[in-house]
Every structure is written in structure tokens, then in C-alpha cells.
Design an enzyme around this catalytic site. Sequence first.
Site, PDB file in Angstrom:
ATOM      1  N   LYS A  77       0.838  -1.205   0.000  1.00 39.66           N
ATOM      2  CA  LYS A  77       0.000   0.000   0.000  1.00 39.66           C
ATOM      3  C   LYS A  77       0.871   1.252   0.000  1.00 39.66           C
ATOM      4  O   LYS A  77       1.917   1.286   0.661  1.00 39.66           O
ATOM      5  CB  LYS A  77      -0.917  -0.023   1.241  1.00 39.66           C
ATOM      6  CG  LYS A  77      -1.946   1.106   1.299  1.00 39.66           C
ATOM      7  CD  LYS A  77      -2.861   0.938   2.502  1.00 39.66           C
ATOM      8  CE  LYS A  77      -3.875   2.086   2.596  1.00 39.66           C
ATOM      9  NZ  LYS A  77      -4.819   1.913   3.710  1.00 39.66           N
ATOM     10  N   SER A 155      -9.820   2.439   2.861  1.00 41.08           N
ATOM     11  CA  SER A 155      -8.887   3.103   1.988  1.00 41.08           C
ATOM     12  C   SER A 155      -7.955   2.156   1.246  1.00 41.08           C
ATOM     13  O   SER A 155      -7.311   2.541   0.276  1.00 41.08           O
ATOM     14  CB  SER A 155      -8.043   4.081   2.817  1.00 41.08           C
ATOM     15  OG  SER A 155      -7.229   3.374   3.737  1.00 41.08           O
ATOM     16  N   SER A 179     -10.433   0.160   7.178  1.00 35.76           N
ATOM     17  CA  SER A 179      -9.821   0.260   5.844  1.00 35.76           C
ATOM     18  C   SER A 179      -9.125  -1.002   5.356  1.00 35.76           C
ATOM     19  O   SER A 179      -8.658  -1.046   4.219  1.00 35.76           O
ATOM     20  CB  SER A 179      -8.825   1.425   5.802  1.00 35.76           C
ATOM     21  OG  SER A 179      -9.508   2.650   5.783  1.00 35.76           O
TER      22      SER A 179
END
Length: 492
Positions: A77, A155, A179
Amino acid sequence: MTLNSLTIAEARDALRKGDFTAEDLTMACMTAMDAGDALGAYVHKTPDLALQQARAADARLKADDAPAMCGIPLGIKDLFCTKGVPSQAASNILCGFKPEYESTVTAKLFASGAVMLGKLNMDEFAMGSSNESSCYGNAVNPWKVDDRLLTPGGSSGGSASAVAADLCLAATGTDTGGSIRQPAAFTGIVGIKPTYGRVSRWGIVAFASSLDQAGPMTKTVRDAAIMLGAMAGHDMKDSTSADIPVPDFEAALTGDIRGKKIGIPREYRMDGMPAEIEKLWNDGTAMLRDAGAEIVDISLPHTKYALPAYYVIAPAEASSNLARYDGVRYGHRAKLAQGDGIVDMYEKTRAEGFGAEVQRRVMVGTYVLSAGFYDAYYNRARKVRALIKRDFEQVFEAGVDAILTPATPSSAFGLGEMANADPVEMYLNDVFTVTVNLAGLPGISVPVGLDAKGLPLGLQLIGRPWDEAGLLNHAHVLERAAGFVAKPEKWW
């Protein structure tokens, strides 16, 4: 079966037997990654680094010095700082930022022989539930049932999309209010948020420091156990990191939960809950009961205050953490007109660099921390947080081993469908997940079924503090009973 569609456990065993090399596996994932550009999952590809790491992993495998993650290709990420590789948190304000250091999580993964394919898309500064606030553009859910492009959740949307579409074997995610778990549920994969302090936050771009926690996003519960073992552990560089031994999470997957108590919180039965979510929850409850668990009704009375408390505390911490992005030391700096001073530079840089959702949360956070409103909002929210934590403590003290809830209030929705909605509607996506962050507990999302349209739905298990081993075992039982094997049809 193509190599990129293997699980971590399958790839680990095959690599050790010599069925193929880490370089073969990495090449297969890179081919899939390049063919998957329509999903917008990868934002910075690192093929040269990946091949270098894969060859090093092959050398370790040959020398019989191979930890479980050795040779496993991962997506990282964009919130994790990776040395010499752009690490932007999906924000224009960090455009061009290449750290001179490695986050603890990625350093631990690389030390265990893992391979980085590239950096993954996300909501800007991890603020969002749909991956629509990224400076790179949207990440797209590989599941498609009509002509719409669906959100992979947020997210960690790029991470969820990449794992579900087999563009990597697993990915890192972060979870501040759901998330990891919400995008895992939207894409039919497994995502675990560990206990706060189990995984180091050092080198991860901060959103809300008392809530953020990194975790793995994987194809199976076993893979989550393997990867979490490589990520977890005490870190002197993170003052909130717990000095607690890391158990063998994979060895804990006995599949036996006879006599364990599973709590069903009555407050999670929300008004207007879709019938499909209700049925999924009832089916999951029956699966755990059939496996020998005792099902008990429990009460978490302060649940109704969790979402408003979260959306005071998280923006407050964000406004403090994001104050450092000012155009002085790194990242984007606005072009200044003649006569502009330092304050003009700060204001123009932050106005240009931050997207609308980040600006909204920074302003909310600054407001609730301001002199006239600190007690009315921020201090009150902190007190509510303590009550929410106490609710969970009382339930666990009464002998409950894990709690079963829905992971999300719906299946994945279309990109752009909430663009003009009240922001609160988007925030409601976190209604089942934020309590876990406020209380610092471990939580996992497991895919359990499909809705009427054929989209994945997940259930969430919440565990006792530091009992990721027990939580993963409960999730393993649920996963086995549900038998979820559906994959998105390749359209990209």
C-alpha cells in the site's frame, strides 16, 4: 491454475519442493499486474527490484534458509515508506517523495524474503471508504455484475483489488476505521486488523495515530496467519509497539472451536439493515454453532455513539499529523507570486496539495481541537471511546471468546454513486468496523457468500486483545464452513 492465483501457503510449499522458482512466480505476477492496468490497483511498479528480490529468495531457498514468506510476491500500500520508491499516500502534496528509509513492516517482510511488485492505490492519506479520493484516480473492483465499475472499498482499495484479481499473492493494508476489513469484504478476500500495537507503525504515513494499524490482506485465513507472523513484533522505533511475543499464528489454526463462546451484539442489528446482510449473519452464526461453539447474545450499549466519536477523534488526530505537509521540507511546493511570504506559501501549497476529502477532515479536526470546542467535542469523544472500550472488556470478562458481526452494511457500490451524497452516507460504510479501532481490538473480515447480484459479502469476527491466534482460528472455522471459492470473472 496459474502461478499468480496460488495462495501464500501453496506457493511456499511448492517453492520449497522446487516445483518452480521465486523468479518464475514473480514473473507470473508481473505479467498479471501489467495486464490489470484497467483496475488502477498499482500506482508505482518496481519490476527491477522485484526480480532482484526474487533471485535473492531463490538463493535462500537453495540454501535451505527460507522463512514462510520467502519468494512470495506482494503489493505494498502506498502508505508504507519504501526506500528509494515513491511513497505518496495517494496525495499530490507528497508528489516526488522518495524516502531514504524503509518502514518497519516492509523491512520485516523483505527480511523474510518477500518480493515487492509495486505500490498500491488507496484513498488519499487513507481517508475514505471507496478509493475515490486518490491523486492517481480510482482503483476498481475486479468483481463486475453489470455495466458499472464498482468500488473495491477503501482506503486499502488497491490492495483489495490486486489480491482479488490475482495481481499479487497478498498485500499490505492499513486500518484506521475499517480500511482493511471493508475492502476485503467488498472484494471477497480476507483482511485482518491486528490489536493496536501488535504491528509497528514506524514508517507508515500517519492518519490518526491512536487508531492506525497495519495488517495483511490475503486470499485465505491461513495466508493471513502466515503473513501476520512476518509483519508483527516489537519495534523500538514505535513507542506504541507492544513488547509481547508473537505466537505461531498458523499453528493456531486447529479448526477446533468446541466450547468457545461467540457473542452476537444486539446493537449491531441496525434499522433498515438489508435482508441479505441479516441472512448472512444468521447463516454465519449457524455455521459457528454447528462447529461446536456456544452462541450468546451480548450487549455493547455505547455502539450507537461510535461513529460520531470516531469522526471527531480521527479528524482531530489527522489535522495534527498533516500539519507537517507545508511545502518546506519535502513533497509539493506551490508556485509563488512576487511578494508572497511564508504564510502564503503554506496556504497555497496545502490548498493545492490536499484533496477535498482530506481538506474536509483537516478542517473538522482543527475545529474540534479549537479552544472554544475542545471540551464539547474532542474531550467528550475521548470519554465515549473509553465507554466503548469498557463495553468490550465487560463482554470478554464474561467469558466471550469472539464476537460475530457483519463487516459492511452492503455489498460494493458503483464508483461515483455517492459523489453527490451527504458525506455522512459514505461514513456509514464504517458503521460495523470503527468500534474495533476505538477499542484497539483485533478484527478480521472473512468472505462468506454472494448477494443476489453475485457480489461478495463478508462477516467480521472481533477478538480479545492480543488473541489474534484465537481470532484466526475462529475465522478459519467460518471460512471452511462457508466454503467461499467464488472469483471475479476476468473482464479487464
